[in-house]
Design an enzyme around this catalytic site. Structure first.
Site, PDB file in Angstrom:
ATOM      1  N   HIS A   1       6.434 -12.151   5.548  1.00  0.00           N
ATOM      2  CA  HIS A   1       6.264 -11.735   4.155  1.00  0.00           C
ATOM      3  C   HIS A   1       7.605 -11.373   3.534  1.00  0.00           C
ATOM      4  O   HIS A   1       8.508 -10.884   4.214  1.00  0.00           O
ATOM      5  CB  HIS A   1       5.295 -10.551   4.039  1.00  0.00           C
ATOM      6  CG  HIS A   1       5.629  -9.417   4.957  1.00  0.00           C
ATOM      7  ND1 HIS A   1       5.303  -9.430   6.296  1.00  0.00           N
ATOM      8  CD2 HIS A   1       6.276  -8.241   4.740  1.00  0.00           C
ATOM      9  CE1 HIS A   1       5.723  -8.310   6.858  1.00  0.00           C
ATOM     10  NE2 HIS A   1       6.338  -7.581   5.942  1.00  0.00           N
TER      11      HIS A   1
ATOM     12  N   GLN B   1      10.384  -4.982  10.974  1.00  0.00           N
ATOM     13  CA  GLN B   1       9.095  -5.646  10.723  1.00  0.00           C
ATOM     14  C   GLN B   1       7.981  -4.935  11.487  1.00  0.00           C
ATOM     15  O   GLN B   1       8.087  -4.736  12.703  1.00  0.00           O
ATOM     16  CB  GLN B   1       9.168  -7.123  11.142  1.00  0.00           C
ATOM     17  CG  GLN B   1       7.891  -7.883  10.809  1.00  0.00           C
ATOM     18  CD  GLN B   1       7.982  -9.373  11.121  1.00  0.00           C
ATOM     19  OE1 GLN B   1       8.981  -9.857  11.666  1.00  0.00           O
ATOM     20  NE2 GLN B   1       6.940 -10.097  10.767  1.00  0.00           N
TER      21      GLN B   1
ATOM     22  N   ASN C   1      12.035  -8.488   6.572  1.00  0.00           N
ATOM     23  CA  ASN C   1      12.306  -7.840   7.855  1.00  0.00           C
ATOM     24  C   ASN C   1      11.911  -8.815   8.959  1.00  0.00           C
ATOM     25  O   ASN C   1      10.859  -9.455   8.874  1.00  0.00           O
ATOM     26  CB  ASN C   1      11.501  -6.544   7.974  1.00  0.00           C
ATOM     27  CG  ASN C   1      11.909  -5.510   6.935  1.00  0.00           C
ATOM     28  OD1 ASN C   1      13.079  -5.414   6.579  1.00  0.00           O
ATOM     29  ND2 ASN C   1      10.953  -4.753   6.427  1.00  0.00           N
TER      30      ASN C   1
ATOM     31  N   ILE D   1       0.829  -1.222   0.000  1.00  0.00           N
ATOM     32  CA  ILE D   1       0.000   0.000   0.000  1.00  0.00           C
ATOM     33  C   ILE D   1       0.860   1.268   0.000  1.00  0.00           C
ATOM     34  O   ILE D   1       0.416   2.317  -0.472  1.00  0.00           O
ATOM     35  CB  ILE D   1      -0.982  -0.057   1.199  1.00  0.00           C
ATOM     36  CG1 ILE D   1      -2.214   0.797   0.945  1.00  0.00           C
ATOM     37  CG2 ILE D   1      -0.310   0.314   2.518  1.00  0.00           C
ATOM     38  CD1 ILE D   1      -3.369   0.521   1.911  1.00  0.00           C
TER      39      ILE D   1
HETATM   40  P1  AMP Z   1       7.236  -4.848   7.242  1.00  0.00           P
HETATM   41  O1  AMP Z   1       7.815  -3.553   7.731  1.00  0.00           O
HETATM   42  O2  AMP Z   1       8.269  -5.763   6.642  1.00  0.00           O
HETATM   43  O3  AMP Z   1       6.380  -5.531   8.297  1.00  0.00           O
HETATM   44  O4  AMP Z   1       6.311  -4.478   6.029  1.00  0.00           O
HETATM   45  C1  AMP Z   1       4.947  -4.283   6.120  1.00  0.00           C
HETATM   46  C2  AMP Z   1       4.512  -3.685   4.815  1.00  0.00           C
HETATM   47  O5  AMP Z   1       3.095  -3.818   4.723  1.00  0.00           O
HETATM   48  C3  AMP Z   1       4.820  -2.193   4.663  1.00  0.00           C
HETATM   49  O6  AMP Z   1       5.661  -1.989   3.524  1.00  0.00           O
HETATM   50  C4  AMP Z   1       3.444  -1.546   4.475  1.00  0.00           C
HETATM   51  O7  AMP Z   1       3.452  -0.500   3.556  1.00  0.00           O
HETATM   52  C5  AMP Z   1       2.596  -2.723   4.020  1.00  0.00           C
HETATM   53  N1  AMP Z   1       1.172  -2.638   4.314  1.00  0.00           N
HETATM   54  C6  AMP Z   1       0.592  -2.270   5.480  1.00  0.00           C
HETATM   55  N2  AMP Z   1      -0.749  -2.349   5.404  1.00  0.00           N
HETATM   56  C7  AMP Z   1      -1.025  -2.788   4.149  1.00  0.00           C
HETATM   57  C8  AMP Z   1      -2.230  -3.061   3.433  1.00  0.00           C
HETATM   58  N3  AMP Z   1      -3.429  -2.914   4.005  1.00  0.00           N
HETATM   59  N4  AMP Z   1      -2.136  -3.491   2.157  1.00  0.00           N
HETATM   60  C9  AMP Z   1      -0.926  -3.629   1.571  1.00  0.00           C
HETATM   61  N5  AMP Z   1       0.237  -3.397   2.180  1.00  0.00           N
HETATM   62  C10 AMP Z   1       0.203  -2.972   3.449  1.00  0.00           C
END
Ligand code: AMP
Ligand code: ZN
Length: 109
Positions: free
Chosen positions: A97, A91, A84, A30
């Protein structure tokens, strides 16, 4: 369960899904950090790499093979895969992911 990514997997929340099979889902981040930024995740709720168990070995391999498949399908020649792990590792969402980043030269953080 309050996991945001499980809600997306279960279609209780919308997202731009680009790939799905019985074990893996891929959707657009997002807040993209690159022109192409996908998140590749297992449907199974595993909080992080730190929570992987020996029986998840094949699943982790499948996540990487899905990255390869998407790259081939979309004609992406080079990409970066990033995971992460834990708050100190950056993370934010506690559902394992892979970040799939492409579309410009991606530097190491
Ligand atoms: P991390 O910091 O590795 O946990 O990454 C989490 C990622 O999820 C971040 O890059 C956010 O931008 C992404 N994210 C959070 N909420 C959503 C959502 N609803 N749809 C898609 N991506 C998201
Ligand atoms: Zn989850």
């Amino acid at each position: 369960m309050e996991c945001l990514f499980c809600k997306i997997i279960n279609k209780e929340m919308t997202s731009e899904i680009v790939y799905e099979d019985d074990k893996v889902v891929v959707f657009k981040d997002i807040h993209p950090k690159a022109p192409i930024h996908f998140l590749i995740l297992p449907k199974k709720h595993i909080p992080s790499v730190d929570h992987l168990e020996i029986q998840d070995k094949t699943l982790m391999g499948e996540l990487i093979l899905v990255a390869q498949k998407i790259a081939k399908e979309q004609g992406i020649a080079g990409y970066k895969l990033m995971i992460n792990v834990g708050r100190d590792g950056g993370q934010i969402i506690d559902h394992l992911h892979l970040h799939f980043l492409a579309g410009k030269p991606i530097e190491m953080p």
